[in-house]
Design an enzyme around this catalytic site. Sequence first.
Site, PDB file in Angstrom:
ATOM      1  N   GLU A  69       7.886  94.992  71.599  1.00 46.81           N
ATOM      2  CA  GLU A  69       8.679  96.116  71.077  1.00 46.81           C
ATOM      3  C   GLU A  69       8.529  96.050  69.573  1.00 46.81           C
ATOM      4  O   GLU A  69       9.083  95.171  68.914  1.00 46.81           O
ATOM      5  CB  GLU A  69      10.139  95.993  71.529  1.00 46.81           C
ATOM      6  CG  GLU A  69      10.894  97.314  71.442  1.00 46.81           C
ATOM      7  CD  GLU A  69      11.623  97.469  70.130  1.00 46.81           C
ATOM      8  OE1 GLU A  69      11.115  98.234  69.278  1.00 46.81           O
ATOM      9  OE2 GLU A  69      12.667  96.841  69.946  1.00 46.81           O
ATOM     10  N   GLY A 113       9.527  92.832  66.974  1.00 41.36           N
ATOM     11  CA  GLY A 113       9.296  92.638  65.547  1.00 41.36           C
ATOM     12  C   GLY A 113       8.278  93.626  65.033  1.00 41.36           C
ATOM     13  O   GLY A 113       8.082  94.709  65.599  1.00 41.36           O
ATOM     14  N   SER A 114       7.575  93.245  63.999  1.00 41.91           N
ATOM     15  CA  SER A 114       6.639  94.153  63.355  1.00 41.91           C
ATOM     16  C   SER A 114       5.344  94.278  64.157  1.00 41.91           C
ATOM     17  O   SER A 114       4.958  93.375  64.906  1.00 41.91           O
ATOM     18  CB  SER A 114       6.309  93.658  61.950  1.00 41.91           C
ATOM     19  OG  SER A 114       5.512  92.484  62.004  1.00 41.91           O
ATOM     20  N   THR A 115       4.670  95.398  63.971  1.00 36.35           N
ATOM     21  CA  THR A 115       3.384  95.622  64.633  1.00 36.35           C
ATOM     22  C   THR A 115       2.359  94.601  64.154  1.00 36.35           C
ATOM     23  O   THR A 115       1.526  94.126  64.941  1.00 36.35           O
ATOM     24  CB  THR A 115       2.903  97.053  64.364  1.00 36.35           C
ATOM     25  OG1 THR A 115       3.861  97.968  64.923  1.00 36.35           O
ATOM     26  CG2 THR A 115       1.545  97.313  64.997  1.00 36.35           C
ATOM     27  N   GLU A 116       2.414  94.246  62.881  1.00 34.77           N
ATOM     28  CA  GLU A 116       1.484  93.262  62.331  1.00 34.77           C
ATOM     29  C   GLU A 116       1.594  91.928  63.068  1.00 34.77           C
ATOM     30  O   GLU A 116       0.579  91.336  63.472  1.00 34.77           O
ATOM     31  CB  GLU A 116       1.756  93.074  60.843  1.00 34.77           C
ATOM     32  CG  GLU A 116       0.886  92.025  60.174  1.00 34.77           C
ATOM     33  CD  GLU A 116       1.284  91.743  58.730  1.00 34.77           C
ATOM     34  OE1 GLU A 116       0.605  90.942  58.079  1.00 34.77           O
ATOM     35  OE2 GLU A 116       2.288  92.326  58.274  1.00 34.77           O
ATOM     36  N   LYS A 176      13.301  81.781  70.859  1.00 38.37           N
ATOM     37  CA  LYS A 176      13.318  81.463  69.429  1.00 38.37           C
ATOM     38  C   LYS A 176      14.001  82.587  68.662  1.00 38.37           C
ATOM     39  O   LYS A 176      13.461  83.681  68.530  1.00 38.37           O
ATOM     40  CB  LYS A 176      11.903  81.283  68.866  1.00 38.37           C
ATOM     41  CG  LYS A 176      11.906  80.722  67.436  1.00 38.37           C
ATOM     42  CD  LYS A 176      10.605  80.905  66.721  1.00 38.37           C
ATOM     43  CE  LYS A 176      10.528  82.227  66.010  1.00 38.37           C
ATOM     44  NZ  LYS A 176      11.503  82.368  64.881  1.00 38.37           N
ATOM     45  N   GLU A 223       6.387 102.035  58.009  1.00 39.34           N
ATOM     46  CA  GLU A 223       7.762 101.648  58.323  1.00 39.34           C
ATOM     47  C   GLU A 223       8.342 100.858  57.152  1.00 39.34           C
ATOM     48  O   GLU A 223       7.795  99.838  56.744  1.00 39.34           O
ATOM     49  CB  GLU A 223       7.815 100.809  59.597  1.00 39.34           C
ATOM     50  CG  GLU A 223       9.233 100.469  60.019  1.00 39.34           C
ATOM     51  CD  GLU A 223       9.296  99.680  61.321  1.00 39.34           C
ATOM     52  OE1 GLU A 223      10.188  99.960  62.128  1.00 39.34           O
ATOM     53  OE2 GLU A 223       8.446  98.783  61.507  1.00 39.34           O
ATOM     54  N   CYS A 264      14.580  99.714  64.454  1.00 33.49           N
ATOM     55  CA  CYS A 264      13.262 100.242  64.809  1.00 33.49           C
ATOM     56  C   CYS A 264      13.290 101.717  65.177  1.00 33.49           C
ATOM     57  O   CYS A 264      12.254 102.387  65.134  1.00 33.49           O
ATOM     58  CB  CYS A 264      12.666  99.424  65.955  1.00 33.49           C
ATOM     59  SG  CYS A 264      13.737  99.309  67.403  1.00 33.49           S
ATOM     60  N   GLY A 293       2.973  91.521  65.997  1.00 34.10           N
ATOM     61  CA  GLY A 293       2.646  91.783  67.394  1.00 34.10           C
ATOM     62  C   GLY A 293       1.174  91.576  67.694  1.00 34.10           C
ATOM     63  O   GLY A 293       0.807  91.046  68.754  1.00 34.10           O
TER      64      GLY A 293
END
Length: 505
Positions: A276, A254-257, A201, A407, A310, A259
């Site tokens: 990542e 993508g973002s940690t959130e 995707k 970030e 990143c 993730g």
Amino acid sequence: MPEVLDAPSMAAATEQFISGEHQLFINNMWVDASSNEMLNVINPASGETIATVSAASAEDIDAAVNAARQAFDHGPWRTMGATARAELLLKLADLVAAQGQTFAETEVLCTGMPMATAAAMAPIVARDWLRYYAGWATKISGETLAQDPLPFPGAATESFLMTRKEPVGVAAQIVPWNFPLGMTIMKLGPALAAGCTVVLKPDEHTPLSALLLARLTKEAGFPDGVINIVPGYGHVAGAALAEHPLVDKISFTGSTEVGRKIVDACKGNLKKVTLELGGKSPFIVMPDADLTKAIPMAVMQGYFLQGQNCVCPSRMLVHHSIYDQFIEGVKAGAESLMIGPGLNPETTLGPLVSARQLSRVQSYVDAGKAEGAELISGGAALDRPGHFMPPTLFAGCNREMKIVREEIFGPVLTVTKLATDDIAEVIDYANDTVYGLNGSVWTENIGTAMRISSGVRSGIVGINAHTMSDIHGGLGGYKQSGWGREMGSESLDAYLETKTVIMHY
């Protein structure tokens, strides 16, 4: 303020591709979304819609996953030899190279990255990465192991013990918007080399390069169901992929959130997960650093892809003895950048990917001002069409500020003065973050370089260099920057299972 440029026209081949029909690619066929929902692709340099793309629903994701499952369990891909897989990847690499200009211009139109960056990263990097993973397809092997006789009555005394490396199965891959083609190849290459099938995707902002790649995978001759490309919204298509019970492994960048949400969604069938995620990379400049190298690298890497990367060295930690000189140099470098649409060959800083991202970055800039950071350069979105934020530089920062801790993912650099000569304190300051993706130290002292690089808790640490890892090395983070590694031989491990085979004779 940097000069602002205008945009030239795209090539005819790119215009023909962009203006065409863009459907989902499932089981080697182009199909409309079951809901008939479409998503708009916006040119961030103008704010105008340049294409409409079918948006996958949960029903479409189910169809794509089932196609990949059938191809893995029963299709010719399952019994295809490693050499044949390698040949398909090599053919795809050649096709990508032949479409280099279209790929590069498509990346520019969707992301806003400068053409010089896209021309190097899109066709050349993608081609070379595909060739790299094609080489790995024939190098995957297990081991023959020594075995001691079991000390049980009647146990076999003659036996053979070995391991096999087998593909994990159906891999779901969710790709971000900042480097769409490169991230697609970085995930697709090792999965295909390992023998997995894929449902990928692309991000809803930047789906076009993945759809162009899908055309080439069909032309290259990949069997039905091996590669499925399903653009869609993260909360719909991405969520359905993460939750699907027939998906064996998911790889997300993508973002940690987000993730964390991926991890929660994968609990149902305990999918294997590679993440990542975010970063807040320290750029440590010691008193003996060669500033003729450190300052240009700070500008180049700090504002690379408009800071939407990143590994961005957004947290600059500079020794007090060279602090003023460093700030003056970075300010001059930032203000020499040429702002404009990526299609203009003179552009060195393009727009942010979306109006939402521009608003997010502006909110961080405003927070930095409110918290007392000294605005040296930039600081306000440009009053013109598109999503342009000039290169922004803050000095006088400290570790408690929001702009230092979180970030930003935009062209905003923070500089903090290191008032200490104690290397242990420098390392402690560098590690004072929830992230650990990248970092660098700038010094001419090898002892200092080794002590700091050893002490910084990060997946990559550069010595007089700050960059993403080469394809031959791994990219991945400590702490909340993710799980597992992309690129290099380690990326293959994420798509392989180890089976132990024991034979008594």
